[in-house]
Every structure is written in structure tokens, then in C-alpha cells.
Design an enzyme around this catalytic site. Structure first.
Site, short mmCIF file in Angstrom:
data_model
loop_
_atom_site.label_atom_id
_atom_site.label_comp_id
_atom_site.label_asym_id
_atom_site.label_seq_id
_atom_site.Cartn_x
_atom_site.Cartn_y
_atom_site.Cartn_z
N ASN A 562 -107.04 -16.50 -66.44
CA ASN A 562 -108.27 -15.72 -66.56
C ASN A 562 -109.35 -16.53 -67.23
O ASN A 562 -109.11 -17.64 -67.72
CB ASN A 562 -108.02 -14.40 -67.31
CG ASN A 562 -107.49 -14.61 -68.72
OD1 ASN A 562 -107.99 -15.45 -69.46
ND2 ASN A 562 -106.49 -13.84 -69.11
N LEU A 582 -100.62 -18.18 -76.39
CA LEU A 582 -101.17 -17.48 -75.23
C LEU A 582 -100.87 -15.98 -75.25
O LEU A 582 -101.37 -15.24 -74.40
CB LEU A 582 -100.63 -18.08 -73.93
CG LEU A 582 -100.91 -19.57 -73.69
CD1 LEU A 582 -100.33 -19.99 -72.34
CD2 LEU A 582 -102.40 -19.85 -73.74
N HIS A 586 -103.06 -13.71 -72.07
CA HIS A 586 -102.75 -13.78 -70.65
C HIS A 586 -101.58 -12.83 -70.35
O HIS A 586 -100.61 -12.76 -71.12
CB HIS A 586 -102.36 -15.21 -70.25
CG HIS A 586 -103.48 -16.20 -70.40
ND1 HIS A 586 -104.37 -16.48 -69.39
CD2 HIS A 586 -103.86 -16.95 -71.46
CE1 HIS A 586 -105.26 -17.38 -69.83
NE2 HIS A 586 -104.97 -17.68 -71.10
#
Length: 625
Positions: A562, A582, A586
Site C-alpha cells: 500500500n 510492518l 500492511h
């Protein structure tokens, strides 16, 4: 012998003998901090889960959520719909749905005895419901545009009375809820439009606050000054604090014992007042500067990751702009905007009046008003939701046994905190239970219940003519070999639908692995092949779907690529090492279960300085099982 000047006579501390001088003052007694006795016992009767257990849908953004003392939950949305929900042994169940108004709801109030519900709309219609029978019992219209409403009657009243404030003036009209809406009583103690009203059931009076921050009390019977207050002049109280600060309340709540009330101000200050003497008990700073200071501190336990903090702060600035629209000096429209009302925060007391709930940048805070300490934060890990309106239910489960005595013995406290969120068509339910683990969820449903059909503009147009894939395994056939992926259908249903529909349509066929970083990940899913393309099956970006059990804690994790929060399209990547940084950035929607060697072979392909491989590696096709 000591070296140095002699102490002058009469100066300094007293010394033995005939020396002259003041005695050393006795040490000041340290002020003992107030503590709430049996605090943990009170906290055990409140919601404690870090994550919401379930959420339920409306067709449009939620603007109101209310809890009745008769164990009903009522929700209202900006499209004028009202829903009734009944508290059951665990959780709630849907009861009835009304298309109550043609326009948005600007006021939703439940009577203190839990018998009646009133909804007021910008179309000037008023609907009266019997809560226990969940039935519409009366309706009428008003000749002014309303801003808010509250039930204004107590025990022994001959008929239920409903107070409705005008959006354009300081007048409050009191109607007989069972009448035809004509010839109401009128109250004109405010010079400016009233923005908040709440009923104090113990003293049978109403607390109202206008747009200039002026707080007034008035009796529900004769509309005079209520009995039981301990001051004669308002100048002896702190009730002008909001006005002096040039602020006004975004919400108002009264404690169950009637002794306290709290307001969340436009200046982001939460103030708690004593009802009887009008003095301010607590003032809590929730300004954005405070959070910047917390973020700058190295030792703060509430410090967030920079990316997460930036995203949350952006939402707070959006809210500030929206709240500014409530100020008549800043707004241009001459009628109320229900989308603004859907963005207002809420406050709530617990049953004892010792704890205050209110939403914040970090989550929903629970503050001990006796010790002035933060007891817990609910929903801090839910970093995709900005919780706003709240309503607290504190009751007991009914048990499941047939014998009455055993049933009472089996019953336990089952508190629920119901809340709305910014730009969400759902309301969320915090309890003492965390969401079910995927392996324990035998019913195959996630915590976000899809109890409504999505609106027409949000449906899956691309897959309208296809059968929705229900398997949970995908095999990605690449030019270097096959990669088998287990998909998480329950935890991220929208991401699963997007990926499988694209796969069924052959969208991914021929796509390059356009970005390869050794010791990190391999990325694909862009039809342009440069990382700038790709859309979802809906044609627009869709929201993140984070789950506490789906983390980047191992290699071969499959996640959505993204460009920031809620910007998912078609691109995805597969990690080759653990990447905990992350998490909550995500959406994890799969794990590689076979073909790990193929992933590593792709990772070994030589790349240029922009991580683009010299040798093309492509997806041939994807098989769903």
C-alpha cells in the site's frame, strides 16, 4: 579549628545555648494522595479487553449509540435509520429496524427509566418509541429546526415530557411525548443555541449548555432552579469556566448518582463538575500539544511508532476542522450537518461515578476520578479506528440454569462499552472478552458481523456474475516454480475477496515480480510493472484489515502492499524474513505453505539500484482450491 566567618547573632537556625535566632520551621507534612479503596473490585466490573469483541453494521455512518436501563441498545445513523438490539447472556442480538426519518438524526435520547426512546431529525420530525415493546407509539413535527433532545421527567410524573432545543435560538421547547406536539412549554434561559442537554434523574432536573459555554440547571416540573443545589449565585461556582475559556461542550454526561457531570470541550479539555456546588473536580488535558509532548518523550509508555502517530494525528486534525463547524461564528450553513454530529466524541460514567470513559487519540481512556490516574486504555491496538461516541452497559448475565437460585448464582458481571467510530458504518463492542482465536472460531465468522447488505456503490461489481470463491488455498504458478499459499478468509474477508476475484479473472496473469529486495521481500501484482499501478475489484482503494494473530513474525508471510493507511489495491508481497515493523501497517492475508524454495529463488535474482530485477520473473497463473 573551623575556618570561615562566624554566624551573626540572631541570624540563621537556632543553636544550643543562649544564641538568638529563629527556629527551623517544622517540615511540611506531605499531602497524602487520594486513593480509591477496592479499586480493583470496581475495575473488575468494567470492560477490560484490549480489542473489541464484535462490531455490527448500519447502512450508513453511525451517529448515535444509547443504552437503556431495561437492557436494550439503540443505534442511529446519519440516514435516519434506528435499530434496536437486546442484551443477551453474552453479547447482543438484533431486534428491530426502523426507517425512522427521511433525513439524518440530530438527537437520540433514552429516558432514565429505560421506557421511552425519542429520535429527532433535521426534517423536523419527532418519533417516540416504547423501548421494551420496541414499537413506534407516537410522532409529530416541530416548527423549528432541532439541535438535540432529552427526556425531562422523573418518578411520579403524570406523562413523559420531552425537551427539544432549537438550532437557531436559545429556546427549549418541552412537549408531552404522548400528545400531538402542539402548544409546548417554552424555556428561554439561554441567549444562544443549546448544544447539549442531559437529565439528572436523582434531582429531576436538566443540565443544558449553549454554544457560548454557559451551563444552566432547570427543574423538570416547574422549569425553575432545581432543589438540592448548594449555591445561591453562579458566580460562586465554576459553571462559567467554559464560557471564560471561549469553549463549548461537544458532549455531556451525568453520573448515575447525580452528583457529577462531565463535558468534553471544543478546546479538547475534559472537565468534571460537582452538580451540587458547581465546582470543577477534575480537568483533563486532551489537546494535541499534549500528545506531541508524549511522543517526544523517550520514557512514555504511550509513545507510538512515528508512522502510526502521524496517521492518528492526521485524523485528529480532520476532527478539529469538523468540530469547528459547530461554532456559529465559523460555520456558513444555517442548518445542522448530521455528518458533524457523527464525528462528535462521547463521555460516560461507570455505575459508581468513580470512573470516567472518553475517547482519545490513543483509544478509549478509563480515568479514576478519585486518584486522578489513568486506569486503562481500551482499543489502543485498534489503530485503524478512531472511536468517538460511547455508551456503557453495566449489568449481569442471566445465567443458563433453570433453577432460579442457581441461575442467580451463575450470573456474572458482563459489562459492555458500545462505541461509534469516525467515518464508520459500524458500532463496536468492548467487553471483558478478547476476540476469538481463528482456531477457536467454530462458526466461521469474524468479529465484524455483516448483518447488512452493502450499499450499491460498495458492492463487488467485478465479481457480480461470478461465484464467490470459498476455498482457502491459492497456488501461484511462476516462471521459476509454484508457490502455495494458505489464505485467511475469516480474519480479512475483504482482502481475501479482492485477491481471489482478481485471481479468478486472470488479472494477475503475466504480472512481473517488479520489486525484489534481498533479506526483505518480493513484490508483485502491478499490471504496469513499476509499482505505481493496480486497483481493487471495486475500482477504489479499500481499508486495512489487521488482526492481532496475523503478524509479520515469520518469513513467507503474504501481505498487501500500500501507499499508506487504507490504500490497498492489487499489489502484494511475500516476506523472506520476519518483519515486525510492518505490523498494523500492511494487511497479512496469507502464509506460504509450500514452494518456499521458489520464493528464495526469486529473491536471489539480481536487481538494479531501484530493486527492479534484470531478469523477468512473472506470474503465469493462479489456481484457487
Amino acid at each position: 579549628e573551623e575556618v570561615g566567618p562566624a554566624i551573626p547573632v540572631g541570624v540563621g537556625p537556632a543553636i544550643p545555648g543562649d544564641a538568638v535566632g529563629p527556629a527551623i520551621p517544622p517540615p511540611k507534612k506531605k499531602r497524602r494522595k487520594k486513593e480509591l479503596k477496592f479499586e480493583q473490585l470496581y475495575l473488575d466490573a468494567l470492560p477490560s479487553a484490549q480489542m473489541y469483541e464484535f462490531s455490527y453494521m448500519h447502512r450508513d455512518t453511525l451517529s448515535h449509540v444509547r443504552v437503556a436501563s431495561t437492557d436494550y441498545v439503540i443505534t442511529g445513523s446519519v440516514d435516519g435509520h434506528v435499530k434496536f438490539w437486546k442484551k443477551k447472556a453474552e453479547g447482543i442480538e438484533f431486534v428491530k429496524h426502523y426507517r425512522a426519518h427521511k433525513e439524518g438524526i440530530c438527537g437520540l435520547s433514552v429516558s432514565s427509566d429505560g421506557q421511552y426512546l425519542a429520535s429527532v431529525s433535521t426534517d423536523r420530525s419527532v418519533k417516540i418509541f416504547d423501548v421494551i415493546a420496541f414499537d413506534l407509539i407516537n410522532m409529530f413535527s416541530v416548527d423549528f429546526e432541532p439541535s438535540c433532545c432529552v427526556w425531562a421527567y422523573g418518578k411520579g410524573s403524570s406523562s413523559p415530557m420531552l425537551a427539544i432545543a432549537s438550532f437557531t435560538s436559545g429556546e427549549v421547547s418541552i412537549f408531552d411525548a404522548k400528545g400531538d406536539g402542539k402548544d409546548p412549554m417554552s424555556l428561554s434561559i439561554h441567549l444562544h443555541p443549546v448544544v447539549c442537554m442531559e437529565h439528572n434523574a436523582v434531582y429531576n432536573c436538566v443540565i443544558s449548555v449553549d454554544l457560548k459555554g454557559v451551563i444552566e440547571y432547570w427543574d423538570c416540573g416547574d422549569l425553575s432552579i432545581p432543589r438540592g443545589i448548594a449555591f445561591e449565585f453562579k458566580g460562586d461556582t465554576d459553571l462559567f469556566t467554559l464560557a471564560m475559556k471561549k469553549s463549548f461542550p461537544l458532549c455531556l454526561a451525568v453520573s448515575k448518582d447525580g452528583e457529577k457531570f462531565a463535558v468534553f470541550g471544543r478546546d479538547r479539555m475534559v472537565r468534571v463538575f460537582s452538580f451540587r456546588n458547581g465546582k470543577m473536580i477534575r480537568s483533563i488535558n486532551e489537546t494535541l500539544d499534549t500528545y506531541h509532548e508524549i511522543q517526544a518523550s523517550e520514557s512514555s509508555q504511550f509513545k507510538l511508532e512515528s508512522f502510526d502517530f502521524g496517521r492518528r494525528m492526521a485524523i485528529e486534525k480532520e476532527l478539529d476542522k469538523i468540530w469547528a463547524g459547530l461554532d456559529r461564528s465559523e460555520r456558513k450553513k444555517e442548518h445542522i450537518d448530521v455528518s458533524v454530529l457523527a464525528s462528535l466524541p462521547g463521555v460516560a460514567f461507570d455505575a459508581t461515578g468513580n470512573f470516567l470513559f472518553y475517547p482519545s487519540l490513543l483509544g478509549i481512556k478509563v480515568v479514576n476520578l478519585v486518584s486522578n490516574k489513568l486506569s486503562r486504555v481500551l482499543g489502543k491496538v485498534e489503530n485503524t479506528e478512531r472511536f468517538l461516541g460511547i455508551s456503557l452497559y453495566q449489568g449481569r448475565t442471566q445465567g443458563t440454569l433453570t433453577n432460579t437460585e442457581d441461575l442467580k448464582a451463575e450470573a456474572v458481571d458482563d459489562p459492555h462499552l458500545f462505541c461509534t467510530a469516525y467515518k464508520r458504518s459500524r458500532f463496536y463492542m468492548f467487553t471483558k472478552r478478547e476476540p476469538l482465536e481463528p482456531e477457536d472460531n467454530v462458526y466461521g465468522v469474524g468479529r465484524d458481523i455483516f448483518n447488512e447488505r452493502p450499499p450499491a456503490d460498495g458492492r463487488n461489481k467485478a465479481a457480480a456474475s461470478l461465484n464467490i470463491h470459498t476455498g482457502n488455498v491459492a497456488v501461484i504458478h511462476t516462471t521459476l516454480g509454484d508457490i502455495t499459499i494458505k489464505l485467511f478468509t475469516r480474519e480479512c474477508p475483504k482482502t481475501f475477496q479482492n485477491f481471489t476475484t482478481h485471481a479468478q479473472n486472470g488479472f494477475y496473469n503475466g504480472h512481473l515480480f517488479h520489486r525484489i529486495i534481498k533479506g526483505f521481500m518480493i513484490q508483485t501484482g502491478d499490471p504496469k510493472g513499476d509499482g505505481t499501478g493496480g486497483t481493487s475489484i471495486w475500482g477504489d482503494d479499500f481499508e486495512d484489515e489487521f488482526h492481532r494473530d496475523l503478524r509479520h513474525d515469520r518469513p513467507f508471510t503474504v501481505s498487501m502492499a500500500n501507499a499508506g493507511p487504507n490504500t490497498n489495491g492489487s499489489q502484494f508481497f511475500i516476506t523472506t524474513v520476519p518483519c515486525p515493523r510492518l505490523d498494523n501497517k500492511h494487511t497479512v492475508f496469507g502464509r506460504v505453505t509450500a514452494g518456499m524454495e521458489t520464493v528464495m529463488d526469486i529473491e536471489k535474482v539480481s536487481t538494479d539500484k531501484f530493486d527492479k530485477p534484470y531478469k523477468d520473473v512473472r506470474i503465469v497463473s493462479i489456481t484457487l482450491k
